[in-house]
Design a protein around this motif. Structure first.
Motif, PDB file in Angstrom:
ATOM      1  N   VAL A  51       2.892 -23.519  10.117  1.00 29.68           N
ATOM      2  CA  VAL A  51       2.592 -22.088  10.254  1.00 29.68           C
ATOM      3  C   VAL A  51       3.784 -21.293   9.740  1.00 29.68           C
ATOM      4  CG1 VAL A  51       1.068 -22.360  12.264  1.00 29.68           C
ATOM      5  CG2 VAL A  51       3.481 -21.867  12.615  1.00 29.68           C
ATOM      6  N   GLU A  52       3.527 -20.039   9.391  1.00 31.43           N
ATOM      7  CA  GLU A  52       4.593 -19.105   9.032  1.00 31.43           C
ATOM      8  C   GLU A  52       4.350 -17.814   9.800  1.00 31.43           C
ATOM      9  OE1 GLU A  52       7.342 -19.513   7.375  1.00 31.43           O
ATOM     10  OE2 GLU A  52       6.896 -21.498   6.585  1.00 31.43           O
ATOM     11  N   ALA A  53       5.415 -17.059  10.040  1.00 32.88           N
ATOM     12  CA  ALA A  53       5.330 -15.796  10.760  1.00 32.88           C
ATOM     13  C   ALA A  53       5.804 -14.656   9.867  1.00 32.88           C
ATOM     14  CB  ALA A  53       6.194 -15.844  12.029  1.00 32.88           C
ATOM     15  N   TRP A  54       5.013 -13.578   9.848  1.00 28.06           N
ATOM     16  CA  TRP A  54       5.301 -12.418   8.998  1.00 28.06           C
ATOM     17  C   TRP A  54       5.121 -11.146   9.809  1.00 28.06           C
ATOM     18  CZ3 TRP A  54       7.335 -14.400   4.872  1.00 28.06           C
ATOM     19  CH2 TRP A  54       6.881 -15.621   4.390  1.00 28.06           C
ATOM     20  N   VAL A  55       5.971 -10.155   9.551  1.00 31.14           N
ATOM     21  CA  VAL A  55       5.772  -8.840  10.156  1.00 31.14           C
ATOM     22  C   VAL A  55       4.397  -8.357   9.705  1.00 31.14           C
ATOM     23  CG1 VAL A  55       6.586  -6.449  10.222  1.00 31.14           C
ATOM     24  CG2 VAL A  55       8.229  -8.338  10.330  1.00 31.14           C
ATOM     25  N   ASN A  56       3.638  -7.796  10.612  1.00 27.59           N
ATOM     26  CA  ASN A  56       2.227  -7.451  10.404  1.00 27.59           C
ATOM     27  C   ASN A  56       2.053  -6.147   9.624  1.00 27.59           C
ATOM     28  OD1 ASN A  56      -0.589  -7.609  10.719  1.00 27.59           O
ATOM     29  ND2 ASN A  56      -0.520  -6.436  12.621  1.00 27.59           N
ATOM     30  N   VAL A  57       2.690  -6.061   8.463  1.00 30.63           N
ATOM     31  CA  VAL A  57       2.620  -4.844   7.651  1.00 30.63           C
ATOM     32  C   VAL A  57       2.633  -5.210   6.176  1.00 30.63           C
ATOM     33  CG1 VAL A  57       3.832  -2.714   7.019  1.00 30.63           C
ATOM     34  CG2 VAL A  57       3.826  -3.453   9.383  1.00 30.63           C
ATOM     35  N   CYS A  58       1.688  -4.656   5.434  1.00 29.28           N
ATOM     36  CA  CYS A  58       1.714  -4.783   3.983  1.00 29.28           C
ATOM     37  C   CYS A  58       2.887  -3.940   3.480  1.00 29.28           C
ATOM     38  CB  CYS A  58       0.406  -4.271   3.375  1.00 29.28           C
ATOM     39  SG  CYS A  58       0.422  -4.217   1.565  1.00 29.28           S
ATOM     40  N   PRO A  59       3.795  -4.511   2.697  1.00 27.34           N
ATOM     41  CA  PRO A  59       4.961  -3.748   2.228  1.00 27.34           C
ATOM     42  C   PRO A  59       4.611  -2.660   1.223  1.00 27.34           C
ATOM     43  CG  PRO A  59       4.993  -5.975   1.345  1.00 27.34           C
ATOM     44  CD  PRO A  59       3.839  -5.908   2.286  1.00 27.34           C
ATOM     45  N   HIS A  60       3.398  -2.655   0.720  1.00 28.28           N
ATOM     46  CA  HIS A  60       2.994  -1.660  -0.258  1.00 28.28           C
ATOM     47  C   HIS A  60       2.767  -0.296   0.376  1.00 28.28           C
ATOM     48  CE1 HIS A  60      -0.396   0.311  -2.567  1.00 28.28           C
ATOM     49  NE2 HIS A  60       0.625   0.422  -3.381  1.00 28.28           N
ATOM     50  N   GLU A  61       1.997  -0.223   1.470  1.00 25.30           N
ATOM     51  CA  GLU A  61       1.705   1.071   2.089  1.00 25.30           C
ATOM     52  C   GLU A  61       1.676   1.033   3.609  1.00 25.30           C
ATOM     53  OE1 GLU A  61      -1.643   3.273   0.753  1.00 25.30           O
ATOM     54  OE2 GLU A  61      -0.896   3.406  -1.287  1.00 25.30           O
ATOM     55  N   ALA A  62       2.441   0.156   4.214  1.00 30.45           N
ATOM     56  CA  ALA A  62       2.542   0.070   5.670  1.00 30.45           C
ATOM     57  C   ALA A  62       1.187  -0.076   6.361  1.00 30.45           C
ATOM     58  CB  ALA A  62       3.312   1.260   6.237  1.00 30.45           C
ATOM     59  N   GLN A  63       0.298  -0.824   5.758  1.00 34.28           N
ATOM     60  CA  GLN A  63      -1.018  -1.120   6.334  1.00 34.28           C
ATOM     61  C   GLN A  63      -0.908  -2.372   7.197  1.00 34.28           C
ATOM     62  OE1 GLN A  63      -4.224   0.258   6.019  1.00 34.28           O
ATOM     63  NE2 GLN A  63      -4.833  -1.352   7.449  1.00 34.28           N
ATOM     64  N   ARG A  64      -1.459  -2.325   8.419  1.00 37.56           N
ATOM     65  CA  ARG A  64      -1.483  -3.516   9.273  1.00 37.56           C
ATOM     66  C   ARG A  64      -2.402  -4.568   8.643  1.00 37.56           C
ATOM     67  NH1 ARG A  64      -3.482  -1.783  14.818  1.00 37.56           N
ATOM     68  NH2 ARG A  64      -2.767  -3.818  15.491  1.00 37.56           N
ATOM     69  N   LEU A  65      -1.921  -5.803   8.558  1.00 33.12           N
ATOM     70  CA  LEU A  65      -2.719  -6.895   8.016  1.00 33.12           C
ATOM     71  C   LEU A  65      -3.697  -7.424   9.058  1.00 33.12           C
ATOM     72  CD1 LEU A  65       0.206  -8.660   6.167  1.00 33.12           C
ATOM     73  CD2 LEU A  65      -1.563  -7.212   5.152  1.00 33.12           C
ATOM     74  N   ASP A  66      -3.275  -7.421  10.314  1.00 29.42           N
ATOM     75  CA  ASP A  66      -4.142  -7.776  11.431  1.00 29.42           C
ATOM     76  C   ASP A  66      -4.276  -6.531  12.293  1.00 29.42           C
ATOM     77  OD1 ASP A  66      -5.259  -8.511  13.874  1.00 29.42           O
ATOM     78  OD2 ASP A  66      -4.114 -10.368  14.030  1.00 29.42           O
ATOM     79  N   PRO A  67      -5.446  -5.903  12.278  1.00 29.54           N
ATOM     80  CA  PRO A  67      -5.630  -4.671  13.045  1.00 29.54           C
ATOM     81  C   PRO A  67      -5.834  -4.901  14.543  1.00 29.54           C
ATOM     82  CG  PRO A  67      -7.628  -5.211  11.854  1.00 29.54           C
ATOM     83  CD  PRO A  67      -6.605  -6.218  11.441  1.00 29.54           C
TER      84      PRO A  67
END
Length: 146
Positions: free
Chosen positions: A45-61
């Motif tokens: 598994v990998e862990a990522w901050v839940n934000v698209c770096p393009h426009e600060a959109q949550r990847l998991d709402p």
């Protein structure tokens, strides 16, 4: 802040497709993080901050990240992030990379070991321990916030 915290089982992440939790940095700021399955280079598994770096959109709402063709989908523009590297090479977010959060897997369990993060609770900001900083504020039954 280097405290080791068990998050969940690898099998849970695989079954659900992603797993959302909240961390707090050394300044008290909270961020959501998603765990996603990864099969490259022996990582599970990998862990990522839940934000698209393009426009600060949550990847998991809050009900699971969308995974398509093995990639994490940004719900705003449909860009795909590679779950093992966090890299995006398509769509509006092309050339960006998700911000990692350090975890380790031991005996099928995922542990948070990031020096700059402290585990707060499973789920997103506002869905966990009731310690969201506004507990002393009165509630409102109106759609207007104050």
């Amino acid at each position: 802040m280097a405290e080791r915290t068990r998050l969940t089982a690898v099998e849970t992440v695989r079954e659900e497709g992603s797993w959302l939790f909240t961390i707090e940095d050394r300044h008290g700021d909270r961020e959501e993080v998603i765990l996603v399955p990864c099969e490259d280079d022996g990582a599970e598994v990998e862990a990522w901050v839940n934000v698209c770096p393009h426009e600060a959109q949550r990847l998991d709402p809050g009900f699971g990240a969308t995974i398509r063709e093995g990639g994490i989908v940004c719900p705003r523009h449909g860009s795909l992030f590679e779950p093992c590297t966090g890299d995006c090479d398509n769509g509006e977010a092309a050339g960006t990379t998700l911000r990692p959060v350090e975890t380790v897997v031991e005996l099928g369990s995922v542990y948070l070991v990031d020096e700059d993060a402290r585990f707060r609770h499973a789920g997103g900001i506002g869905s966990g321990d009731g310690d969201d900083g506004d507990d002393d504020m009165p509630g409102s039954t109106s759609h207007i916030g104050f």
